[in-house]
Design an enzyme around this catalytic site. Structure first.
Site, short mmCIF file in Angstrom:
data_model
loop_
_atom_site.label_atom_id
_atom_site.label_comp_id
_atom_site.label_asym_id
_atom_site.label_seq_id
_atom_site.Cartn_x
_atom_site.Cartn_y
_atom_site.Cartn_z
CB CYS A 138 28.18 36.08 29.29
SG CYS A 138 28.81 36.78 31.06
CG HIS A 139 32.15 34.25 29.40
ND1 HIS A 139 32.26 34.95 31.03
CD2 HIS A 139 33.90 35.19 29.75
CE1 HIS A 139 33.26 36.04 31.10
NE2 HIS A 139 34.49 35.94 30.51
CD GLU A 169 37.11 38.21 30.24
OE1 GLU A 169 36.42 38.09 31.58
OE2 GLU A 169 36.51 37.21 29.29
#
Length: 236
Positions: A138-139, A169
């Site tokens: 993910c991030h 996002e």
């Protein structure tokens, strides 16, 4: 079976604030617990590190019924695990030479303190250069953006990677808050970005010694992919 030297470094955020939202951010819990559980069950030793060290903030949204599965919930009631989240090691104190792999967990907080962090950059580049694996979910892929090869070019250039998409996002409702769009920045660094056609569906990419997962739904699958890469001695 792994030897005692088979240590894996799990990286979590120290950042818990959005620019203007009143709610907080931090670690997306299941993105840590899934890989933690898989590696420990396989006999690996894991260390937890954050940019600042100390207490790890948890994103409250990751504790909601939709995201907190039984395994992650069990860790919330595990005193040993929760003590670990109170006392993460500081990145500046880490020697990359003792680790087989580094895994960058996610949560929006990582967008602020994984990128441009010289200590994390030193650790990840060191692990990769001595033949280790660089992984994220993910991030957490924000921790890959500034990594460089020995000639100074982006380490991820030309590699197939994934991470939280621009569409995800937008759908998450936080696009206006983040300092950059992760997908766009990965592409700008020359990565061959890939994603699932359907947002938030599990999607994992293994390319040489890079193992990446797209979103929170990829947590279990990316943990298993990292384990497979460790067992197979994946090389670029």
């Amino acid at each position: 079976m792994p030897t005692p030297s088979d240590q894996i470094l799990l990286v979590v955020t120290s950042h818990d604030r959005y620019p203007s939202r009143t709610d907080s951010t931090g670690l997306w819990l299941a993105e840590l617990t899934h890989v933690y559980d898989v590696l420990l069950e396989a006999g690996y030793s894991v260390d937890l590190v954050s940019p600042l060290g100390g207490k790890v903030p948890i994103d409250p949204r990751s504790l909601g019924w939709l995201y907190l599965d039984a395994a992650a919930k069990a860790r919330l009631h595990d005193p040993k695990f929760m003590a670990l989240l109170q006392s993460s090691q500081a990145a500046a104190d880490i020697d990359p030479a003792v680790y087989r792999a580094i895994f960058f967990t996610g949560g929006h907080g990582t967008m602020w303190d994984f990128r441009s962090n010289k200590a994390l950059k030193r650790i990840a580049e060191g692990i990769y250069r001595h033949g280790g694996i660089v992984s994220s979910v993910c991030h957490g892929a924000a921790g890959l953006l500034d990594l460089e090869a020995e000639d100074g070019t982006p380490l991820i250039a030309g590699h197939r990677l994934t991470g939280f998409s621009n569409l995800e996002e937008t759908l998450s409702g936080v696009r206006s808050q983040v300092p950059y769009l992760l997908q766009s920045e990965l592409e700008a660094k020359g990565a061959r970005y890939e994603k699932s056609i359907i947002p938030f569906r599990s999607y994992v990419v293994t390319d040489g010694r890079f193992v990446t997962g797209q979103n929170p739904g990829s947590s279990q699958e990316v943990a298993l992919a990292l384990l497979a890469a460790l067992k197979n001695g994946t090389q670029p």
